[in-house]
Enzyme design. Structure first.
Site, PDB file in Angstrom:
ATOM      1  N   HIS A 161       0.817  -1.222   0.000  1.00 19.88           N
ATOM      2  CA  HIS A 161       0.000   0.000   0.000  1.00 19.88           C
ATOM      3  C   HIS A 161       0.853   1.276   0.000  1.00 19.88           C
ATOM      4  CE1 HIS A 161      -3.030   2.947   0.939  1.00 19.88           C
ATOM      5  NE2 HIS A 161      -2.537   3.151   2.140  1.00 19.88           N
ATOM      6  N   ASP A 193      -3.377   8.379  -1.430  1.00 23.64           N
ATOM      7  CA  ASP A 193      -3.765   7.337  -0.479  1.00 23.64           C
ATOM      8  C   ASP A 193      -5.201   6.890  -0.760  1.00 23.64           C
ATOM      9  OD1 ASP A 193      -3.769   5.723   1.795  1.00 23.64           O
ATOM     10  OD2 ASP A 193      -4.324   7.372   3.142  1.00 23.64           O
ATOM     11  N   ASP A 195     -21.315  13.046 -26.843  1.00 25.00           N
ATOM     12  CA  ASP A 195     -19.876  13.123 -26.577  1.00 25.00           C
ATOM     13  C   ASP A 195     -19.392  12.002 -25.666  1.00 25.00           C
ATOM     14  OD1 ASP A 195     -21.404  14.286 -24.685  1.00 25.00           O
ATOM     15  OD2 ASP A 195     -20.131  16.027 -24.358  1.00 25.00           O
ATOM     16  N   HIS A 198       3.512   7.236   5.276  1.00 28.81           N
ATOM     17  CA  HIS A 198       2.288   7.933   5.698  1.00 28.81           C
ATOM     18  C   HIS A 198       1.491   7.209   6.769  1.00 28.81           C
ATOM     19  CE1 HIS A 198       0.057   5.401   2.768  1.00 28.81           C
ATOM     20  NE2 HIS A 198      -0.990   5.690   3.510  1.00 28.81           N
ATOM     21  N   GLU A 246       0.707   6.429  12.604  1.00 23.76           N
ATOM     22  CA  GLU A 246      -0.646   6.024  12.962  1.00 23.76           C
ATOM     23  C   GLU A 246      -0.685   4.551  13.420  1.00 23.76           C
ATOM     24  OE1 GLU A 246      -3.434   7.860  12.560  1.00 23.76           O
ATOM     25  OE2 GLU A 246      -5.066   6.377  12.578  1.00 23.76           O
ATOM     26  N   ASP A 247      -0.022   3.685  12.684  1.00 20.33           N
ATOM     27  CA  ASP A 247      -0.224   2.246  12.885  1.00 20.33           C
ATOM     28  C   ASP A 247       0.911   1.489  13.563  1.00 20.33           C
ATOM     29  OD1 ASP A 247      -2.569   2.650  11.542  1.00 20.33           O
ATOM     30  OD2 ASP A 247      -1.811   1.957   9.613  1.00 20.33           O
TER      31      ASP A 247
HETATM   32 MN    MN Z   1      -2.962   4.693   3.766  1.00 24.23          MN
END
Ligand code: MN
Length: 735
Positions: free
Chosen positions: A64, A155, A275, A89, A93-94
């Site tokens: 990811h 993300d 279109d 990123h 957080e994790d």
């Molecule tokens: Mn993420």
């Protein structure tokens, strides 16, 4: 059923390295000395800290962040710092890694961006009841460093691309947020390619049937379309090169979502959308020749094919606020079909596709600073906080995501306003003082009221009067957040003055009635007159709406008031609903069965019928409303009030009927109406509530409101109506 997952760790390691090397290749063009080492360091840290984690699909989690970094580099055109941040990123957080660790290893700037990403990671948490407030937080980071939002978009895009393994209710939630906020945000930052993909992916989950239907239709005529494009492009290509221009000419399909939008907006079937693709002419021009070359190409195209005079769009001379530059025209193709042609240079094209980052890259050579202005506007709005976060969100969407119009001042200065802005908006845009005293305007030298809706290119002169003050109903006249907040604060100030006055009057009146003037009694009085606040009470007194005799009446009933207490309705909550749901499926509301215990209605905005994909929405005072997942309001509800949504499905044994509408078009034929009503009431025994028919020069266009049991019943009926001679189209619509 469980299938055993056998993981070949060695093969996985190889795959991770392969993906990492692909990322390096994608970022090659921006890499400078030492960058490769930075990226490697970030990759190693991410790999190590996520090593025991897997995604819902069972894949290693590290796929990811690598993919997000690759999107940032390849599709948004971001550089090394952003690639490092994208790789990292999710670590704060994790995992156990802290911001301090990041700062020590990668420096302040990187740590700040990751801090921003971590802060907004919970923005659309399902448990969060204040999504709008959180969205504001997200925009604060945007004003700080745009890269935070750009990485966040990467993300989100990767999550949307890999959502198949998520449970259905999460898919709905994530897709709703995406269509409600992320896609408009991508649009506003000029990321057209990402915006279109986000919209298509959202639609795939929110309205799968329509999505598949259009995709299938597009696929059916693919070869035929390719042939048409080839024939259309050939002569353009030839002459363009003859005249010494270097250009790439090709056809480009439109997104499924934009086709669907067109069908809905114009109320036409797929076959009538002309279109389905656009022709692009991408010129390789030196910066100083860009404009002349674009018009040269325009001239070539319109010599070959006749242009529609109403459909020339020149965003080369005045670029859009999000930086978009292009020349659009619609011409009549060889088979009597309108074709849109977009003409621009490679520089403009890169800005059109990648938006913000590309815009900065070319900044020195470009005189457009629409995006800078936009960021400036975002800052302004954030400095003028709206008390109500949801209002703020609405204003924000309205102002910053909508198309803009250009208005001229009497001296010829250009002012940008959102589409739908009025003369009063313009006045506030010029100056708060001008807005507050505005009594009218001259638009192109003609006198108009303050509510006049401005058109692109209008020249506006504001007329003021020192006697004028902002009025309550002005709030319905303006659309810009700036004007709204200025009017509101002025009204508030006004109200405060009135309330102060009322307070004094009330004090005197109470004294004369021998009631003690204290907070408790003031509260009781407010309840008695059913007012929201004590301020309202003071205002009503000042305006003479509450008089001495009214207060006397309160005195007479005071005992009642005390025993009864103020009336406050009990709010229905999701938990109360869930406690009443008693079925084998756990937390799914069975429409029909549970409904004897729970108060529900079918939402009038989308008129769901059994068989439709639906959800329940717990309203504050009107029980549960059942909406279709493709209801026009669904995205807004799910994105903002996710905590009020309950899963719902239809109970099969229902024998009720539901009202829905059918639009039938065709060639008017003798007995056509008879044949249609025969199928409906005799063959299908369906009750009709109303029928309206328009016939115009042989074209039949009718709307019929009918009662059906479910979608299967309805689809059967539609199939049979299509067999009636003369009928060319039958579509369902929501009343
Ligand atoms: Mn993420």
């Amino acid at each position: 059923m469980k299938t055993e997952l056998v993981i070949d760790l060695e093969a996985e390691k190889q795959e991770i390295l392969k993906r990492y090397r692909a990322l390096l290749r994608a970022s090659k063009s921006t890499l400078q000395k030492g960058d490769k080492k930075e990226i490697r360091k970030a990759f190693d840290m991410a790999l190590e800290s996520h090593k025991d984690m897997r995604r819902k699909s069972g894949e290693p989690y590290i796929y990811h962040p690598i993919a997000v970094a690759q999107i940032a580099a390849e599709e948004i055109g971001l550089g090394t710092t952003s690639i490092v941040c994208a790789l990292l990123h999710d670590v704060v957080e994790d995992t156990d890694i802290t911001l301090e660790d990041i700062e020590r290893e990668f420096g302040k700037k990187t740590a700040k961006i990751i801090d921003g990403l971590t802060k907004i990671s919970g923005v659309f948490d399902t448990n969060s009841s204040l999504q709008a407030e959180n969205f504001r937080k997200m925009l604060l980071t945007l004003a700080d460093d745009v890269r935070v939002i750009l990485i966040k978009l990467a993300d989100r895009l990767h999550n949307m691309r890999t959502m198949d393994f998520m449970p259905r209710h999460k898919q709905l939630k994530i897709a709703s947020e995406t269509i409600y906020l992320y896609a408009p945000l991508a649009h506003r930052l000029g990321l057209y390619a990402i915006k279109s993909e986000l919209e298509d992916l959202s639609m795939k989950y929110l309205d799968p049937d329509t999505y598949k239907f259009i995709a299938k239709k597009l696929n059916e005529k693919k070869a035929e379309r390719a042939m048409f494009i080839k024939k259309f492009v050939e002569p353009i290509d030839e002459i363009v090169h003859e005249q010494g221009l270097v250009a790439d000419v090709y056809g480009r399909p439109k997104s499924i979502h934009s086709i669907w939008n067109k069908m809905k907006k114009k109320n036409i079937p797929f076959e009538e959308v002309y279109d389905l693709f656009a022709i692009r002419i991408i010129l390789d021009s030196a910066y100083e020749n860009e404009k002349a070359d674009c018009w040269k190409a325009y001239s070539i195209v319109t010599d070959l094919y006749r242009p529609n005079p109403d459909r020339l769009r020149d965003w080369v001379s005045s670029p859009k606020g999000n930086g978009y530059e292009s020349l659009h025209t619609t011409v009549m193709g060889p088979r009597g079909q309108w074709v849109e042609v977009q003409i621009r240079t490679q520089r403009m094209n890169e800005i059109a596709e990648k938006g913000f980052a590309a815009h900065w890259k070319y900044k020195e050579s470009s005189n457009d600073n629409g995006l800078d202005q936009w960021i400036q506007k975002v800052r302004e709005m954030l400095n003028n906080p709206e008390a109500n976060a949801l209002d703020f969100l609405d204003d924000f969407k309205m102002n910053l995501f909508s198309d803009e119009i250009f208005i001229f001042t009497p001296k010829g200065a250009l002012i940008q306003l959102p589409l739908g802005a009025t003369a009063l908006d313009f006045a506030f845009e010029i100056h708060t003082g001008v807005g507050a005293t505005c009594i009218g305007a001259k638009v192109n030298h003609k006198l108009v009221p303050i509510s006049y809706k401005l058109q692109n290119g209008d020249q506006v002169e504001i007329i003021t009067s020192s006697k004028q003050t902002p009025k309550e109903d002005w709030l319905n006249v303006v659309v810009t957040a700036k004007a709204k907040s200025k009017i509101k604060s002025s009204l508030k100030e006004e109200k405060r003055k009135i309330a102060d006055n009322g307070k004094e009057i009330l004090e005197r009146k109470m004294k004369s009635l021998k009631i003690t003037y204290n907070t408790d009694n003031i509260q009781k009085l407010s309840y008695f007159f059913k007012l929201q606040s004590t301020q309202e009470l003071f205002v009503n007194v000042a305006l003479g709406k509450i008089e001495l005799k009214d207060i006397k009446e309160y005195l007479n009933t005071e005992k009642d008031v005390e025993t009864r207490g103020p009336e406050r309705p009990e709010n229905l909550t999701v938990d109360m609903v869930k406690s009443k749901m008693k079925n084998a499926d756990g937390d799914i509301l069975l429409i029909g069965e549970d409904m004897q215990r729970i108060d529900y209605t079918l939402a009038a905005c989308c008129n769901p019928i059994p068989g439709d994909d639906v959800f329940g929405f717990v309203t504050v005072s009107e029980g549960i409303k059942i909406h279709r997942t493709n209801c026009p309001n669904a995205a807004q509800l799910m994105a903002n009030y996710g905590y009020r949504v309950v899963k719902a499905k239809w109970n099969k044994q229902q024998e009720l009927t539901f009202l829905t509408g059918l639009r039938i078009v065709g060639i008017d034929d003798v007995g056509l109406i008879n044949n249609i009503t025969r199928v409906i009431s005799t063959d299908f025994k369906v009750n009709m509530r109303s029928i309206t028919v328009d016939t115009n020069e042989g074209i039949f266009d009718g709307s019929i409101m009918i009662f059906v049991n479910d979608t299967e019943h309805l689809e059967n009926l539609i199939r049979n109506l299509l067999k009636v001679r003369g009928v060319t189209g039958v579509t369902r619509f929501d009343a």
